[in-house]
Scaffold this motif. Structure first.
Motif, PDB file in Angstrom:
ATOM      1  N   VAL A 123      13.503  -0.319  13.159  1.00  0.00           N
ATOM      2  CA  VAL A 123      12.857  -1.640  13.104  1.00  0.00           C
ATOM      3  C   VAL A 123      12.896  -2.192  11.678  1.00  0.00           C
ATOM      4  CG1 VAL A 123      10.633  -2.849  13.345  1.00  0.00           C
ATOM      5  CG2 VAL A 123      11.418  -1.292  15.151  1.00  0.00           C
ATOM      6  N   MET A 124      12.712  -1.309  10.707  1.00  0.00           N
ATOM      7  CA  MET A 124      12.798  -1.771   9.309  1.00  0.00           C
ATOM      8  C   MET A 124      14.205  -2.233   8.980  1.00  0.00           C
ATOM      9  SD  MET A 124      10.656   1.008   7.180  1.00  0.00           S
ATOM     10  CE  MET A 124       8.996   0.652   6.681  1.00  0.00           C
ATOM     11  N   GLU A 125      15.186  -1.368   9.276  1.00  0.00           N
ATOM     12  CA  GLU A 125      16.572  -1.661   8.886  1.00  0.00           C
ATOM     13  C   GLU A 125      17.127  -2.897   9.594  1.00  0.00           C
ATOM     14  OE1 GLU A 125      17.951   2.919   7.901  1.00  0.00           O
ATOM     15  OE2 GLU A 125      18.585   1.989   9.758  1.00  0.00           O
ATOM     16  N   SER A 176       0.824  -1.218   0.000  1.00  0.00           N
ATOM     17  CA  SER A 176       0.000   0.000   0.000  1.00  0.00           C
ATOM     18  C   SER A 176       0.854   1.261   0.000  1.00  0.00           C
ATOM     19  CB  SER A 176      -0.901   0.055   1.242  1.00  0.00           C
ATOM     20  OG  SER A 176      -1.749  -1.057   1.316  1.00  0.00           O
ATOM     21  N   GLY A 177       2.169   1.107   0.164  1.00  0.00           N
ATOM     22  CA  GLY A 177       2.973   2.312   0.395  1.00  0.00           C
ATOM     23  C   GLY A 177       4.292   2.323  -0.344  1.00  0.00           C
ATOM     24  N   GLY A 178       5.312   2.707   0.400  1.00  0.00           N
ATOM     25  CA  GLY A 178       6.628   2.941  -0.195  1.00  0.00           C
ATOM     26  C   GLY A 178       7.302   1.698  -0.742  1.00  0.00           C
ATOM     27  N   GLY A 179       7.047   0.574  -0.139  1.00  0.00           N
ATOM     28  CA  GLY A 179       7.577  -0.676  -0.663  1.00  0.00           C
ATOM     29  C   GLY A 179       9.032  -0.954  -0.353  1.00  0.00           C
ATOM     30  N   THR A 180       9.512  -0.497   0.813  1.00  0.00           N
ATOM     31  CA  THR A 180      10.904  -0.824   1.146  1.00  0.00           C
ATOM     32  C   THR A 180      11.053  -2.319   1.443  1.00  0.00           C
ATOM     33  OG1 THR A 180      10.642  -0.249   3.488  1.00  0.00           O
ATOM     34  CG2 THR A 180      11.422   1.495   2.008  1.00  0.00           C
ATOM     35  N   ASN A 181      10.029  -2.927   1.982  1.00  0.00           N
ATOM     36  CA  ASN A 181      10.094  -4.384   2.189  1.00  0.00           C
ATOM     37  C   ASN A 181      10.076  -5.114   0.850  1.00  0.00           C
ATOM     38  OD1 ASN A 181      10.043  -5.336   5.139  1.00  0.00           O
ATOM     39  ND2 ASN A 181       8.598  -3.628   5.140  1.00  0.00           N
ATOM     40  N   LEU A 182       9.280  -4.618  -0.094  1.00  0.00           N
ATOM     41  CA  LEU A 182       9.292  -5.172  -1.452  1.00  0.00           C
ATOM     42  C   LEU A 182      10.708  -5.074  -2.022  1.00  0.00           C
ATOM     43  CD1 LEU A 182       8.070  -6.076  -4.206  1.00  0.00           C
ATOM     44  CD2 LEU A 182       7.616  -3.644  -4.633  1.00  0.00           C
ATOM     45  N   GLN A 183      11.335  -3.908  -1.839  1.00  0.00           N
ATOM     46  CA  GLN A 183      12.693  -3.705  -2.365  1.00  0.00           C
ATOM     47  C   GLN A 183      13.674  -4.698  -1.744  1.00  0.00           C
ATOM     48  OE1 GLN A 183      13.336  -1.237  -4.810  1.00  0.00           O
ATOM     49  NE2 GLN A 183      15.103  -2.585  -5.032  1.00  0.00           N
ATOM     50  N   ASN A 192       2.698 -12.204   6.484  1.00  0.00           N
ATOM     51  CA  ASN A 192       2.624 -10.769   6.753  1.00  0.00           C
ATOM     52  C   ASN A 192       3.820 -10.359   7.604  1.00  0.00           C
ATOM     53  OD1 ASN A 192       1.374  -8.126   6.982  1.00  0.00           O
ATOM     54  ND2 ASN A 192       0.837  -8.690   9.081  1.00  0.00           N
ATOM     55  N   ILE A 193       4.300  -9.131   7.368  1.00  0.00           N
ATOM     56  CA  ILE A 193       5.319  -8.570   8.257  1.00  0.00           C
ATOM     57  C   ILE A 193       4.635  -7.544   9.147  1.00  0.00           C
ATOM     58  CG2 ILE A 193       6.047  -6.933   6.422  1.00  0.00           C
ATOM     59  CD1 ILE A 193       8.573  -8.201   8.893  1.00  0.00           C
ATOM     60  N   HIS A 194       4.833  -7.705  10.457  1.00  0.00           N
ATOM     61  CA  HIS A 194       4.236  -6.756  11.411  1.00  0.00           C
ATOM     62  C   HIS A 194       5.366  -6.114  12.224  1.00  0.00           C
ATOM     63  CE1 HIS A 194       1.216  -4.962  13.958  1.00  0.00           C
ATOM     64  NE2 HIS A 194       1.987  -5.265  14.985  1.00  0.00           N
ATOM     65  N   PRO A 195       5.317  -4.780  12.383  1.00  0.00           N
ATOM     66  CA  PRO A 195       6.458  -4.107  13.025  1.00  0.00           C
ATOM     67  C   PRO A 195       6.435  -4.068  14.546  1.00  0.00           C
ATOM     68  CG  PRO A 195       4.945  -2.475  12.177  1.00  0.00           C
ATOM     69  CD  PRO A 195       4.353  -3.822  11.844  1.00  0.00           C
ATOM     70  N   SER A 196       6.150  -5.211  15.174  1.00  0.00           N
ATOM     71  CA  SER A 196       6.329  -5.343  16.627  1.00  0.00           C
ATOM     72  C   SER A 196       6.530  -6.818  16.928  1.00  0.00           C
ATOM     73  CB  SER A 196       5.105  -4.828  17.403  1.00  0.00           C
ATOM     74  OG  SER A 196       4.058  -5.773  17.359  1.00  0.00           O
ATOM     75  N   ALA A 241      15.374  -5.238  11.424  1.00  0.00           N
ATOM     76  CA  ALA A 241      14.547  -6.441  11.520  1.00  0.00           C
ATOM     77  C   ALA A 241      13.783  -6.748  10.222  1.00  0.00           C
ATOM     78  CB  ALA A 241      13.575  -6.313  12.692  1.00  0.00           C
ATOM     79  N   GLU A 242      12.857  -5.881   9.850  1.00  0.00           N
ATOM     80  CA  GLU A 242      11.931  -6.227   8.756  1.00  0.00           C
ATOM     81  C   GLU A 242      12.620  -6.642   7.469  1.00  0.00           C
ATOM     82  OE1 GLU A 242       8.585  -3.572   8.147  1.00  0.00           O
ATOM     83  OE2 GLU A 242       8.889  -2.722  10.123  1.00  0.00           O
ATOM     84  N   TRP A 243      13.606  -5.848   7.042  1.00  0.00           N
ATOM     85  CA  TRP A 243      14.232  -6.114   5.739  1.00  0.00           C
ATOM     86  C   TRP A 243      15.046  -7.401   5.744  1.00  0.00           C
ATOM     87  CZ3 TRP A 243      16.398  -0.439   5.132  1.00  0.00           C
ATOM     88  CH2 TRP A 243      15.315   0.446   4.984  1.00  0.00           C
ATOM     89  N   LEU A 295       2.333 -10.145   2.267  1.00  0.00           N
ATOM     90  CA  LEU A 295       1.789  -8.834   2.613  1.00  0.00           C
ATOM     91  C   LEU A 295       2.943  -7.990   3.136  1.00  0.00           C
ATOM     92  CD1 LEU A 295      -1.434  -9.932   4.549  1.00  0.00           C
ATOM     93  CD2 LEU A 295      -1.087  -9.734   2.076  1.00  0.00           C
ATOM     94  N   ALA A 296       3.293  -6.942   2.388  1.00  0.00           N
ATOM     95  CA  ALA A 296       4.441  -6.114   2.760  1.00  0.00           C
ATOM     96  C   ALA A 296       3.955  -4.671   2.900  1.00  0.00           C
ATOM     97  CB  ALA A 296       5.537  -6.235   1.703  1.00  0.00           C
ATOM     98  N   GLY A 297       3.324  -4.405   4.044  1.00  0.00           N
ATOM     99  CA  GLY A 297       2.752  -3.077   4.243  1.00  0.00           C
ATOM    100  C   GLY A 297       1.443  -2.918   3.489  1.00  0.00           C
ATOM    101  N   TYR A 298       0.636  -3.974   3.488  1.00  0.00           N
ATOM    102  CA  TYR A 298      -0.662  -3.960   2.784  1.00  0.00           C
ATOM    103  C   TYR A 298      -1.747  -3.601   3.786  1.00  0.00           C
ATOM    104  CZ  TYR A 298      -4.306  -5.667  -0.462  1.00  0.00           C
ATOM    105  OH  TYR A 298      -5.382  -5.783  -1.301  1.00  0.00           O
TER     106      TYR A 298
HETATM  107  C1  GRF Z   1       6.297  -1.732   7.467  1.00  0.00           C
HETATM  108  O1  GRF Z   1       6.606  -1.128   8.683  1.00  0.00           O
HETATM  109  C2  GRF Z   1       5.540  -2.996   7.724  1.00  0.00           C
HETATM  110  O2  GRF Z   1       5.951  -3.674   8.847  1.00  0.00           O
HETATM  111  C3  GRF Z   1       4.165  -2.482   7.920  1.00  0.00           C
HETATM  112  O3  GRF Z   1       4.044  -1.431   6.963  1.00  0.00           O
HETATM  113  C4  GRF Z   1       5.316  -0.897   6.669  1.00  0.00           C
HETATM  114  C5  GRF Z   1       5.531  -0.996   5.201  1.00  0.00           C
HETATM  115  O4  GRF Z   1       6.638  -0.299   4.750  1.00  0.00           O
HETATM  116  N1  GRF Z   1       3.209  -3.545   7.861  1.00  0.00           N
HETATM  117  P1  GRF Z   1       7.124  -0.449   3.241  1.00  0.00           P
HETATM  118  O5  GRF Z   1       5.971  -0.061   2.325  1.00  0.00           O
HETATM  119  O6  GRF Z   1       7.587  -1.848   3.012  1.00  0.00           O
HETATM  120  O7  GRF Z   1       8.251   0.532   3.094  1.00  0.00           O
END
Ligand code: GRF
Length: 207
Positions: free
Chosen positions: A176-178, A9-16, A108-112, A180-182, A87-90
């Motif tokens: 958290v993104m840098e 739904s957004g910037g897509g850094t997790n997609l990247q 799904n990735i959840h930021p906690s 953990a998530e990525w 699901l990457a920020g959906y």
């Molecule tokens: C991330 O923090 C993810 O955990 C959350 O939404 C954000 C998506 O960021 N569900 P991005 O679009 O991947 O940059």
């Protein structure tokens, strides 16, 4: 080769991160077939185009009824013969018909660190605001399978991240993104693509 759909739904850094880790072979046996966004202007769609990945804009707003959107989303996944939905920020609740068709095949990735700071209303910066408001010293991210609840599915992997003095929600979100998530989202995809995990009675085990 595991065929992925990445929903954004957004910037897509997790997609990247997924694109990069397929390219450098940190993720093997997986290919992104399509990126689906409910936001026409999501930068994630640009990232898909740049890498020659099919992209699709599909929003509940453009359908007369929710069941019609639900059906269109399912048909899109079927058209690309998707094996795993990421699901990457959906920010759309995944329809029941899709959850049922893709049991233990949606992550799904959840930021906690679930079960803290998750469930209804905990998304995006709100999660990090709540962590700071509670004064937690550790937070992190979780990758989990999606079931019919909100953030209730089997947990695949988690990574802890320290909260630091002076953090704002934005600073904490970035850390958290840098940290953990990525890392853990690509890791989970690689495990699934290489058949290294299984779910037994709602618990994920390494094979
Ligand atoms: C991330 O923090 C993810 O955990 C959350 O939404 C954000 C998506 O960021 N569900 P991005 O679009 O991947 O940059």
């Amino acid at each position: 080769m595991l065929k992925l759909a990445v929903l954004v739904s957004g910037g897509g850094t997790n997609l990247q991160a997924i694109i990069d880790k397929i390219a450098d072979k940190t993720i093997t046996n997986a290919k992104i077939e399509v990126v689906i966004s409910n936001k026409k202007d999501a930068y994630a769609l640009e990232r898909a185009k740049k890498h020659g990945i099919a992209d699709c804009y599909l929003s509940p707003k453009d359908f007369a009824t929710r069941p019609e959107f639900d059906q269109a989303l399912l048909e899109c996944l079927q058209k690309y013969q998707i094996d795993l939905v990421v699901l990457a920020g959906y920010l759309v609740i995944v329809p029941k018909n899709v959850v049922e068709a893709y049991e233990n095949r949606i992550i799904n990735i959840h930021p906690s660190l679930i079960p803290s700071f998750c469930g209804d209303g905990f998304y995006g910066l709100k999660v990090h605001e709540a962590v700071l408001a509670r004064g937690n010293k550790v937070t992190g991210a979780t990758v989990h399978f999606v079931d019919d609840g909100t953030d209730t599915g089997p947990i695949i992997t988690q990574k802890a991240v320290y909260v630091q003095e002076g953090d704002t929600p934005e600073i904490l979100q970035k850390r958290v993104m840098e940290e953990a998530e990525w890392n853990i989202l690509p890791q989970a995809i690689d495990w699934i693509a290489n058949d290294q995990i299984e779910v037994i009675d709602h618990i994920v085990h390494k094979k």
